[in-house]
Design an enzyme around this catalytic site. Structure first.
Site, mmCIF file in Angstrom:
data_model
loop_
_atom_site.group_PDB
_atom_site.id
_atom_site.type_symbol
_atom_site.label_atom_id
_atom_site.label_comp_id
_atom_site.label_asym_id
_atom_site.label_seq_id
_atom_site.Cartn_x
_atom_site.Cartn_y
_atom_site.Cartn_z
ATOM 1 N N PRO A 69 0.818 -1.225 0.000
ATOM 2 C CA PRO A 69 0.000 0.000 0.000
ATOM 3 C C PRO A 69 0.848 1.269 0.000
ATOM 4 C CG PRO A 69 -0.190 -1.185 2.107
ATOM 5 C CD PRO A 69 0.582 -2.059 1.173
ATOM 6 N N GLU B 65 2.283 -7.735 8.773
ATOM 7 C CA GLU B 65 2.513 -6.293 8.907
ATOM 8 C C GLU B 65 3.487 -5.758 7.858
ATOM 9 O OE1 GLU B 65 0.568 -4.584 11.099
ATOM 10 O OE2 GLU B 65 -0.257 -6.598 11.284
ATOM 11 N N ARG C 138 -3.546 -7.984 -20.989
ATOM 12 C CA ARG C 138 -4.407 -7.417 -22.031
ATOM 13 C C ARG C 138 -3.597 -6.673 -23.086
ATOM 14 N NH1 ARG C 138 -9.641 -7.188 -21.215
ATOM 15 N NH2 ARG C 138 -9.919 -5.265 -22.399
ATOM 16 N N ASP D 219 -10.680 0.761 -24.587
ATOM 17 C CA ASP D 219 -10.863 0.620 -23.141
ATOM 18 C C ASP D 219 -10.798 1.984 -22.454
ATOM 19 O OD1 ASP D 219 -10.969 -2.120 -23.269
ATOM 20 O OD2 ASP D 219 -8.971 -2.460 -22.413
#
Ligand code: ADE
Length: 247
Positions: A90, A117, A155, A170
């Site tokens: 993150p 963690e 893709r 797209d």
């Protein structure tokens, strides 16, 4: 193109790799996905331990540097091309279609998935990975994020999408990177809602113009930031009122 996934939960990937576009791409040898179990590089032969309590105290467990670095180095050594190492976290740079395009230029990508963690900081310091986050939320681990990266990148691998499909229209793609226009299929009328007549006209020029207008209209409405870099929200978090919104 080759992907190497490094994870504590290799079983998670079997179902995903065995379905749809991805399965066909693997069968056609357009892509290869190797899943490596970090636990195999545990220095603890008995319990295969790969995590430990954080120095300084605190909740949770931290992935130890030794098995993680060893697993990446072993995977890299399987091929002459060391590949582009991605760490799913993150705290990484935000994943978007531009990053997808950048990653698709690699012949080989290694995806390092964390749990608990996070990683001992020395994993980053030693391996210097390209740290990527799929959004401002915290997942239980990097596995779902790694699947999102593979899913989006393949893709763009030549021949993975069939002739009739193309990633050019797209959302976030093509020269303007707007949202995609609305699509309709049969029946022409459903619960009183009609397909826009122009789409049934057979006039390809008019259809292309309608689609362009529709793409612009929805992008303006939903994601004005994609058009001129304007933020959809003010710093205070409130929706900014602009002339464009009321059109
Ligand atoms: N691991 C945990 N949360 C994540 C996120 N948002 N993106 C990538 N990897 C993650």
């Amino acid at each position: 193109m080759r992907f190497d996934v490094l994870t504590l939960f290799p079983e998670i990937f079997a179902g995903y790799l065995g379905q749809g576009l991805l399965k066909r791409a693997i069968e056609r040898q357009l892509i290869d996905v190797y899943v490596h179990d970090i636990r195999e590089w545990s220095t603890d032969a008995r319990h295969k331990k790969v995590d430990d309590r954080p120095f300084g105290g605190g909740p949770g467990m931290v992935l130890m540097a030794e098995p993680v670095v060893a697993s990446v180095e072993a995977a890299r050594a399987q091929q002459a091309d060391p590949g582009h190492l991605v760490m799913l976290t993150p705290q990484g740079r935000r994943f978007d279609q531009r990053v997808v395009e950048e990653l698709a230029a690699n012949e080989r990508i290694l995806l390092l998935c964390g749990r608990y963690e996070g990683f001992d900081e020395r994993v980053r310091l030693i391996l210097r990975p390209d740290e990527i986050s799929i959004g401002d939320f915290v997942l239980n681990g990097g596995e779902v994020a790694a699947m999102a990266v593979i899913d989006a990148v393949i893709r763009l691998v030549p021949q993975v999408l069939g002739d009739e499909q193309s990633s050019g229209d797209d959302s976030f793609s093509g020269p303007r990177r707007w949202l995609e226009f609305a699509q309709y299929t049969r029946p022409r009328e459903y619960r009183g809602l009609e397909v826009p007549p122009i789409l049934l006209s057979g006039d390809h020029g008019a259809i292309a113009r309608w689609r362009e207008q529709d793409a612009l209209r929805r992008t303006n409405l939903r994601r004005p930031d994609l058009i001129d870099g304007r933020q959809a929200e003010t710093e205070g978090g409130e929706r900014q009122e602009t002339e464009r919104d009321s059109q």
